[in-house]
Every structure is written in C-alpha cells, then in structure tokens.
Scaffold this motif. Structure first.
Motif, PDB file in Angstrom:
ATOM      1  N   THR A  18       0.850  -1.198   0.000  1.00  0.00           N
ATOM      2  CA  THR A  18       0.000   0.000   0.000  1.00  0.00           C
ATOM      3  C   THR A  18       0.881   1.242   0.000  1.00  0.00           C
ATOM      4  O   THR A  18       1.763   1.385   0.847  1.00  0.00           O
ATOM      5  N   MET A  19       0.601   2.142  -0.935  1.00  0.00           N
ATOM      6  CA  MET A  19       1.374   3.371  -1.063  1.00  0.00           C
ATOM      7  C   MET A  19       0.480   4.582  -0.843  1.00  0.00           C
ATOM      8  O   MET A  19      -0.693   4.597  -1.238  1.00  0.00           O
ATOM      9  N   ALA A  20       1.051   5.605  -0.208  1.00  0.00           N
ATOM     10  CA  ALA A  20       0.387   6.902  -0.075  1.00  0.00           C
ATOM     11  C   ALA A  20       1.106   7.895  -0.980  1.00  0.00           C
ATOM     12  O   ALA A  20       2.343   7.895  -1.073  1.00  0.00           O
ATOM     13  N   PHE A  21       0.329   8.737  -1.640  1.00  0.00           N
ATOM     14  CA  PHE A  21       0.865   9.733  -2.567  1.00  0.00           C
ATOM     15  C   PHE A  21       0.464  11.120  -2.061  1.00  0.00           C
ATOM     16  O   PHE A  21      -0.722  11.399  -1.864  1.00  0.00           O
ATOM     17  N   HIS A  22       1.459  11.968  -1.863  1.00  0.00           N
ATOM     18  CA  HIS A  22       1.263  13.299  -1.295  1.00  0.00           C
ATOM     19  C   HIS A  22       1.359  14.339  -2.411  1.00  0.00           C
ATOM     20  O   HIS A  22       2.411  14.486  -3.047  1.00  0.00           O
ATOM     21  N   PHE A  23       0.269  15.058  -2.625  1.00  0.00           N
ATOM     22  CA  PHE A  23       0.223  16.130  -3.608  1.00  0.00           C
ATOM     23  C   PHE A  23       0.067  17.469  -2.894  1.00  0.00           C
ATOM     24  O   PHE A  23      -0.475  17.533  -1.783  1.00  0.00           O
ATOM     25  N   ASP A  24       0.533  18.530  -3.546  1.00  0.00           N
ATOM     26  CA  ASP A  24       0.264  19.850  -2.982  1.00  0.00           C
ATOM     27  C   ASP A  24      -1.239  20.136  -3.083  1.00  0.00           C
ATOM     28  O   ASP A  24      -1.933  19.593  -3.931  1.00  0.00           O
ATOM     29  N   LYS A  25      -1.737  20.989  -2.200  1.00  0.00           N
ATOM     30  CA  LYS A  25      -3.160  21.323  -2.187  1.00  0.00           C
ATOM     31  C   LYS A  25      -3.362  22.691  -2.830  1.00  0.00           C
ATOM     32  O   LYS A  25      -2.751  23.669  -2.403  1.00  0.00           O
ATOM     33  N   PRO A  26      -4.221  22.766  -3.844  1.00  0.00           N
ATOM     34  CA  PRO A  26      -4.443  24.055  -4.503  1.00  0.00           C
ATOM     35  C   PRO A  26      -4.985  25.097  -3.527  1.00  0.00           C
ATOM     36  O   PRO A  26      -5.743  24.775  -2.604  1.00  0.00           O
ATOM     37  N   ALA A  27      -4.632  26.329  -3.736  1.00  0.00           N
ATOM     38  CA  ALA A  27      -5.130  27.426  -2.900  1.00  0.00           C
ATOM     39  C   ALA A  27      -6.655  27.467  -2.963  1.00  0.00           C
ATOM     40  O   ALA A  27      -7.248  27.379  -4.043  1.00  0.00           O
ATOM     41  N   GLY A  28      -7.266  27.545  -1.793  1.00  0.00           N
ATOM     42  CA  GLY A  28      -8.714  27.629  -1.728  1.00  0.00           C
ATOM     43  C   GLY A  28      -9.444  26.313  -1.828  1.00  0.00           C
ATOM     44  O   GLY A  28     -10.681  26.287  -1.743  1.00  0.00           O
ATOM     45  N   PHE A  29      -8.721  25.218  -2.008  1.00  0.00           N
ATOM     46  CA  PHE A  29      -9.389  23.909  -2.121  1.00  0.00           C
ATOM     47  C   PHE A  29      -9.879  23.483  -0.735  1.00  0.00           C
ATOM     48  O   PHE A  29      -9.104  23.414   0.217  1.00  0.00           O
ATOM     49  N   SER A  30     -11.166  23.212  -0.617  1.00  0.00           N
ATOM     50  CA  SER A  30     -11.739  22.802   0.669  1.00  0.00           C
ATOM     51  C   SER A  30     -12.559  21.538   0.498  1.00  0.00           C
ATOM     52  O   SER A  30     -13.086  21.260  -0.594  1.00  0.00           O
ATOM     53  N   PHE A  31     -12.661  20.779   1.564  1.00  0.00           N
ATOM     54  CA  PHE A  31     -13.424  19.539   1.537  1.00  0.00           C
ATOM     55  C   PHE A  31     -13.809  19.165   2.955  1.00  0.00           C
ATOM     56  O   PHE A  31     -13.263  19.701   3.927  1.00  0.00           O
ATOM     57  N   LYS A  32     -14.745  18.240   3.072  1.00  0.00           N
ATOM     58  CA  LYS A  32     -15.133  17.706   4.362  1.00  0.00           C
ATOM     59  C   LYS A  32     -14.411  16.379   4.589  1.00  0.00           C
ATOM     60  O   LYS A  32     -14.237  15.606   3.643  1.00  0.00           O
ATOM     61  N   PRO A  33     -13.985  16.092   5.824  1.00  0.00           N
ATOM     62  CA  PRO A  33     -13.347  14.803   6.091  1.00  0.00           C
ATOM     63  C   PRO A  33     -14.276  13.655   5.685  1.00  0.00           C
ATOM     64  O   PRO A  33     -15.463  13.652   6.013  1.00  0.00           O
ATOM     65  N   GLY A  34     -13.709  12.698   4.942  1.00  0.00           N
ATOM     66  CA  GLY A  34     -14.482  11.577   4.438  1.00  0.00           C
ATOM     67  C   GLY A  34     -14.819  11.691   2.968  1.00  0.00           C
ATOM     68  O   GLY A  34     -15.260  10.716   2.357  1.00  0.00           O
ATOM     69  N   GLN A  35     -14.630  12.891   2.382  1.00  0.00           N
ATOM     70  CA  GLN A  35     -14.938  13.061   0.975  1.00  0.00           C
ATOM     71  C   GLN A  35     -13.814  12.530   0.085  1.00  0.00           C
ATOM     72  O   GLN A  35     -12.740  12.148   0.554  1.00  0.00           O
ATOM     73  N   ALA A  36     -14.068  12.533  -1.231  1.00  0.00           N
ATOM     74  CA  ALA A  36     -13.163  11.940  -2.204  1.00  0.00           C
ATOM     75  C   ALA A  36     -12.873  12.925  -3.330  1.00  0.00           C
ATOM     76  O   ALA A  36     -13.528  13.965  -3.468  1.00  0.00           O
ATOM     77  N   ILE A  37     -11.876  12.567  -4.137  1.00  0.00           N
ATOM     78  CA  ILE A  37     -11.538  13.308  -5.347  1.00  0.00           C
ATOM     79  C   ILE A  37     -11.329  12.312  -6.485  1.00  0.00           C
ATOM     80  O   ILE A  37     -11.053  11.132  -6.253  1.00  0.00           O
ATOM     81  N   ASP A  38     -11.452  12.783  -7.702  1.00  0.00           N
ATOM     82  CA  ASP A  38     -10.969  12.060  -8.867  1.00  0.00           C
ATOM     83  C   ASP A  38      -9.556  12.536  -9.155  1.00  0.00           C
ATOM     84  O   ASP A  38      -9.310  13.760  -9.249  1.00  0.00           O
ATOM     85  N   LEU A  39      -8.631  11.605  -9.287  1.00  0.00           N
ATOM     86  CA  LEU A  39      -7.257  11.919  -9.664  1.00  0.00           C
ATOM     87  C   LEU A  39      -7.096  11.532 -11.132  1.00  0.00           C
ATOM     88  O   LEU A  39      -7.395  10.401 -11.516  1.00  0.00           O
ATOM     89  N   ILE A  40      -6.631  12.477 -11.950  1.00  0.00           N
ATOM     90  CA  ILE A  40      -6.517  12.287 -13.394  1.00  0.00           C
ATOM     91  C   ILE A  40      -5.043  12.418 -13.767  1.00  0.00           C
ATOM     92  O   ILE A  40      -4.405  13.444 -13.490  1.00  0.00           O
ATOM     93  N   LEU A  41      -4.504  11.387 -14.397  1.00  0.00           N
ATOM     94  CA  LEU A  41      -3.077  11.347 -14.709  1.00  0.00           C
ATOM     95  C   LEU A  41      -2.826  11.664 -16.180  1.00  0.00           C
ATOM     96  O   LEU A  41      -3.633  11.315 -17.046  1.00  0.00           O
ATOM     97  N   PRO A  42      -1.682  12.305 -16.477  1.00  0.00           N
ATOM     98  CA  PRO A  42      -1.381  12.703 -17.856  1.00  0.00           C
ATOM     99  C   PRO A  42      -0.618  11.651 -18.656  1.00  0.00           C
ATOM    100  O   PRO A  42      -0.207  11.931 -19.782  1.00  0.00           O
ATOM    101  N   ASP A  43      -0.408  10.475 -18.104  1.00  0.00           N
ATOM    102  CA  ASP A  43       0.400   9.463 -18.778  1.00  0.00           C
ATOM    103  C   ASP A  43      -0.108   9.240 -20.211  1.00  0.00           C
ATOM    104  O   ASP A  43      -1.294   8.981 -20.413  1.00  0.00           O
ATOM    105  N   PRO A  44       0.783   9.325 -21.219  1.00  0.00           N
ATOM    106  CA  PRO A  44       0.339   9.185 -22.617  1.00  0.00           C
ATOM    107  C   PRO A  44      -0.372   7.862 -22.904  1.00  0.00           C
ATOM    108  O   PRO A  44      -1.221   7.807 -23.808  1.00  0.00           O
ATOM    109  N   ALA A  45      -0.044   6.825 -22.166  1.00  0.00           N
ATOM    110  CA  ALA A  45      -0.654   5.525 -22.428  1.00  0.00           C
ATOM    111  C   ALA A  45      -2.131   5.484 -22.076  1.00  0.00           C
ATOM    112  O   ALA A  45      -2.875   4.655 -22.608  1.00  0.00           O
TER     113      ALA A  45
END
Length: 240
Positions: A18-45
């Motif tokens: 199991t791996m954890a991935f740490h991304f910077d948080k955009p300014a003004g980005f807010s959420f409630k604990p327990g919520q989710a995001i879609d992560l979209i990757l730019p990989d050409p494949a």
C-alpha cells in the motif's frame, strides 16, 4: 466539475503493498473529512481515456496543507502510471464529492468499520476530530489480514493514546501468515464484536468502508443486531 492542477510531492509505503501519494493542495481547495476526489493522470498511455482517472478518498485532513491519497499496488494501467509519476510531475484533481461524512449530533457516537484500504476516509475524519478536539465518542473497528498489511496502524495507535475520545479495535484475520507479534483481536468482524464495541456508546451511527462483499456483509450483520438502516452509512471501494 472544474479541475485543479496538483503536483506530486512525495510517496511512501504505509503498509505492505500500500502506497500513499502526497500532492500539494491548490489554494482555496476545501473539503469535508471523508470526501473523495478524482485523480486524473497525464500518462500518454492512458491520457484521454476513462482509465486516466480514479476516485480516491482523501486521507489528509482539511487543516493539512496537502492532498494525500492511498492505494493498494495493482497491475493496472492507472496504478502503473501512478507508481511511475515523477516527483514534481503534474496531475489533475476534480472534486470533492461524497457523503460519507461525520454526522452533526455530537451527543451521538460514531463507529467506523474499515476493511483494508477502506481506512482512508476514516483517517481524514479522525485526524480532523483530533485536531479539533471534538467532544464525541469515536470508535474504529479496523480489520486486516496481518499487521504488515494494516495501513496507518502505528498512527492510529498513537492517536488512541493522544485523543481520549477515540478508541481503536484492530483485528487480524490471518495471523498464521504474519511475522510480526500481535496482542490484539483476531478473526473476522462479527456480530459479537460489534455488539461488544457498541455496548456503552451513546446512540451510535455506523460507518462502513471497504471491499463491496465486506460492506454488504457488515450491513447485514448490523441490521441483524438491531441497528436501524438509517443509522448505517457505507462506501464500497472498487479496484483499490
């Protein structure tokens, strides 16, 4: 839904496989604990296909200055692209979304039941509760095969010592395959364990997250022991 650009800051192994991935948080980005995001990757494949995105519960808490997601390692196009993402590389996030958030009535306890990587939304909720010193009883029932497989277990054990309103009940189902010692619960999460955990809690609300079969089974178990369906909130984790 608008998207935001984030960049990978670091990655870490939080349990075997199991791996954890740490991304910077955009300014003004807010959420409630327990919520989710879609992560979209730019990989050409995979770019431009449905395989380029994956929904993840947010592990980090709102007060923290980063967005963290965690996932089991799997041989899929998305997981391989995520594992190969270079530090500093960009990705897109959309969200937040999801309704697996803590109820408002502080006088009612919360019982979180997590299987494996289903722990992720509860990490955000527990970190937030401890930071805010919320005055409500919180119990986490956390099932894994072995201690080695238990993401964030050490942090949860420390949190239990630091935050008096939180209790951890971790159980292991395959200790015969473990190389680590374990003095806690063993076996599956069953009706007897759930009844014992909730015996002295004030009018608890139950939250269940994990693989679909586990979630379905635990909802049935909770209903059999008399928990009203309106007091059970769940989220099924596919492909984690």
């Amino acid at each position: 839904m608008t998207s935001e650009t984030v960049r990978l800051q670091r990655r870490e192994e939080v349990a075997h496989g199991t791996m954890a991935f740490h991304f910077d948080k955009p300014a003004g980005f807010s959420f409630k604990p327990g919520q989710a995001i879609d992560l979209i990757l730019p990989d050409p494949a995979i770019a431009g296909t449905e395989g380029a995105r994956h929904a993840f519960s947010i592990v980090s808490a709102p007060h923290e200055g980063e967005l963290v997601v965690a996932t089991r390692r799997r041989d899929s196009a998305f997981k391989n692209a995520l594992a190969g993402l270079a530090l500093g590389a960009p990705a897109q996030v959309e969200g937040p979304f999801g309704a697996l958030t803590l109820h408002n009535k502080a006088e009612r306890a919360a019982v979180f039941v997590a299987g494996g990587i289903g722990i992720t939304p509860f990490m955000s909720m527990l970190r937030h509760a401890a930071h805010q010193r919320l005055q409500r009883r919180l119990v986490l029932v956390y099932s894994n095969r072995r201690p080695e497989d238990s993401a964030f277990l050490s942090e949860l054990q420390r949190l239990e010592g630091d935050y008096p309103n939180f209790s951890l009940v971790a159980t292991m189902t395959r200790m015969a395959e473990s190389r680590l010692p374990w003095m806690g619960e063993t076996g599956l999460v069953d009706a007897a364990l759930l009844k014992r955990v909730a015996a002295e809690l004030p009018d608890p609300v139950y939250y269940v997250a994990g693989p679909p079969a586990m979630v379905a089974g635990l909802r049935e178990t909770l209903e059999r022991v008399g928990v009203d369906d309106d007091d059970i909130r769940s989220e099924e984790f596919y492909g984690y």
